[in-house]
Design a protein around this motif. Structure first.
Motif, PDB file in Angstrom:
ATOM      1  N   TYR A 118       0.884  -1.176   0.000  1.00  0.00           N
ATOM      2  CA  TYR A 118       0.000   0.000   0.000  1.00  0.00           C
ATOM      3  C   TYR A 118       0.921   1.226   0.000  1.00  0.00           C
ATOM      4  CZ  TYR A 118      -3.955  -3.014   1.421  1.00  0.00           C
ATOM      5  OH  TYR A 118      -4.928  -3.978   1.486  1.00  0.00           O
ATOM      6  N   LYS A 119       0.645   2.148  -0.902  1.00  0.00           N
ATOM      7  CA  LYS A 119       1.553   3.287  -1.102  1.00  0.00           C
ATOM      8  C   LYS A 119       1.796   4.064   0.200  1.00  0.00           C
ATOM      9  CE  LYS A 119       2.292   6.850  -4.618  1.00  0.00           C
ATOM     10  NZ  LYS A 119       2.111   8.156  -3.996  1.00  0.00           N
ATOM     11  N   ALA A 178     -11.832  -5.363  -4.086  1.00  0.00           N
ATOM     12  CA  ALA A 178     -11.989  -4.170  -3.225  1.00  0.00           C
ATOM     13  C   ALA A 178     -12.559  -4.631  -1.890  1.00  0.00           C
ATOM     14  CB  ALA A 178     -12.896  -3.137  -3.883  1.00  0.00           C
ATOM     15  N   ASP A 182      -2.135  -6.084  -7.239  1.00  0.00           N
ATOM     16  CA  ASP A 182      -3.370  -6.740  -6.826  1.00  0.00           C
ATOM     17  C   ASP A 182      -3.216  -8.265  -6.826  1.00  0.00           C
ATOM     18  OD1 ASP A 182      -3.473  -7.423  -9.519  1.00  0.00           O
ATOM     19  OD2 ASP A 182      -5.183  -6.118  -9.985  1.00  0.00           O
ATOM     20  N   ASP A 207      -8.212   0.322   5.361  1.00  0.00           N
ATOM     21  CA  ASP A 207      -7.995   0.533   3.922  1.00  0.00           C
ATOM     22  C   ASP A 207      -8.815  -0.508   3.167  1.00  0.00           C
ATOM     23  OD1 ASP A 207      -6.920   1.532   1.490  1.00  0.00           O
ATOM     24  OD2 ASP A 207      -4.982   1.894   2.430  1.00  0.00           O
ATOM     25  N   PRO A 266      -1.848  -2.087   5.244  1.00  0.00           N
ATOM     26  CA  PRO A 266      -2.053  -0.645   5.058  1.00  0.00           C
ATOM     27  C   PRO A 266      -1.184   0.189   6.011  1.00  0.00           C
ATOM     28  CG  PRO A 266      -4.147  -1.797   5.438  1.00  0.00           C
ATOM     29  CD  PRO A 266      -3.044  -2.744   5.794  1.00  0.00           C
ATOM     30  N   GLU A 288      -8.586  -2.477  -2.875  1.00  0.00           N
ATOM     31  CA  GLU A 288      -8.651  -1.682  -4.099  1.00  0.00           C
ATOM     32  C   GLU A 288      -7.378  -0.839  -4.232  1.00  0.00           C
ATOM     33  OE1 GLU A 288     -12.137   0.744  -4.042  1.00  0.00           O
ATOM     34  OE2 GLU A 288     -12.166   0.990  -6.214  1.00  0.00           O
ATOM     35  N   ASN A 289      -6.762  -0.533  -3.086  1.00  0.00           N
ATOM     36  CA  ASN A 289      -5.569   0.324  -3.089  1.00  0.00           C
ATOM     37  C   ASN A 289      -4.252  -0.450  -3.113  1.00  0.00           C
ATOM     38  OD1 ASN A 289      -7.014   2.743  -3.104  1.00  0.00           O
ATOM     39  ND2 ASN A 289      -7.310   2.659  -0.878  1.00  0.00           N
TER      40      ASN A 289
END
Ligand code: ZN
Length: 281
Positions: A84-85, A199, A222, A214, A247, A217-218
């Motif tokens: 996760y960014k 998601a 994936d 979170d 997350p 989806e993020n």
């Protein structure tokens, strides 16, 4: 594909709803094994039989807190770092160009309500969505990846940050593989049970205070991408697990590590909630 919830009740493979269970061996008249690992290897049979089984008379009722790890002895456990960014940024690590894949030793797997036996003073939580492989395979293209997924469950990638970063480059696998550092559960939910399997919401609270929230989806990489990437190297087999990443909001980012008596609540939307109490071993 069928909708079902798979669980491990007293060491036996079962399908469940919120309060009732169907013993898979008995309800299938012996065609599906009672052993959870063997049953998962019969994913296509479970998928085919589930509608009839769930329409039949349940074997009994159960208490959620009595469920054990739904995949008690996987052959391989993969986990993905920095997926996760926001978590990559809070970790002061570069956002990766390719999936950061490491392994947790299968011996770290424990139940959804089992204690976490801490062996250090920088032990951290990481709520994750975990994918359980059903039909195995090698070189699985991303377009077909979900066909190889038996179901989705929740996981905690418990991490000893001192051990993880004791070497350069870090040895993620050791720091995240202490016994009991891999709670999973409480159930495995078939992919088609989700409104959108790409998601899925997840969250983590410690002693009632929310720390992470979170949705998959993020994910930067994936589930189909991860299955394609990993199966290019190794043959995936039934019951293999992929922890898909955590997350932002881990304890390391705020230097709030787990303490004796802390209760970690991990929730995955559509799957359920795990509760794991920490103590020093
Ligand atoms: Zn993780």
């Amino acid at each position: 594909m069928a909708r079902f919830r798979f669980a491990n009740l007293a060491g036996r493979a079962v399908l469940v709803n919120d309060s009732e269970y169907w013993d898979l061996e008995r309800a299938s008249h012996g065609s599906v094994s009672s052993d959870p690992m063997v049953a998962i290897s019969m994913a296509t049979d479970i998928d085919r039989l589930a509608p009839d089984i769930l329409a039949s008379t349940p074997s009994g009722t159960y208490d959620t807190h009595s469920l054990l790890a739904p995949v008690p002895s996987p052959s391989k456990v993969f986990a993905i770092g920095l997926n996760y960014k926001l978590h990559a940024e809070e970790s002061a690590m570069e956002v990766p160009e390719n999936p950061v894949v490491f392994t947790k030793f299968p011996s770290c797997i424990t139940g959804p309500f089992s204690p976490v036996a801490m062996r250090g003073h920088a032990v951290d939580y990481e709520a994750e969505v975990v994918v359980v492989i059903g039909q195995g395979g090698r070189d699985i293209p991303r377009e077909r990846a979900w066909e190889h997924v038996f179901g989705v469950t929740g996981g905690q990638d418990i991490s000893d940050r001192v051990v993880q970063f004791a070497s350069k480059p870090p040895h993620f696998d050791l720091g995240k593989s202490f016994d009991t550092y891999g709670p999973i559960g409480p159930v495995v939910v078939s992919p088609d049970s989700f409104e959108d399997r790409d998601a899925i919401g997840l969250s983590c609270a410690v002693n009632g205070e929310e720390r992470q929230r979170d949705t998959t989806e993020n994910l930067m990489f994936d589930v189909p991408t991860l299955i394609e990437y990993i199966s290019r190297v190794t043959t995936l087999v039934p019951g293999d697990l992929i922890f898909t990443g955590t997350p932002a909001g881990v304890g390391a980012s705020s230097k709030r590590f787990l303490a004796d008596g802390d209760v970690i609540i991990t929730s995955v939307e559509g799957v359920g909630t795990m509760s794991n109490t920490c103590h020093f071993a």
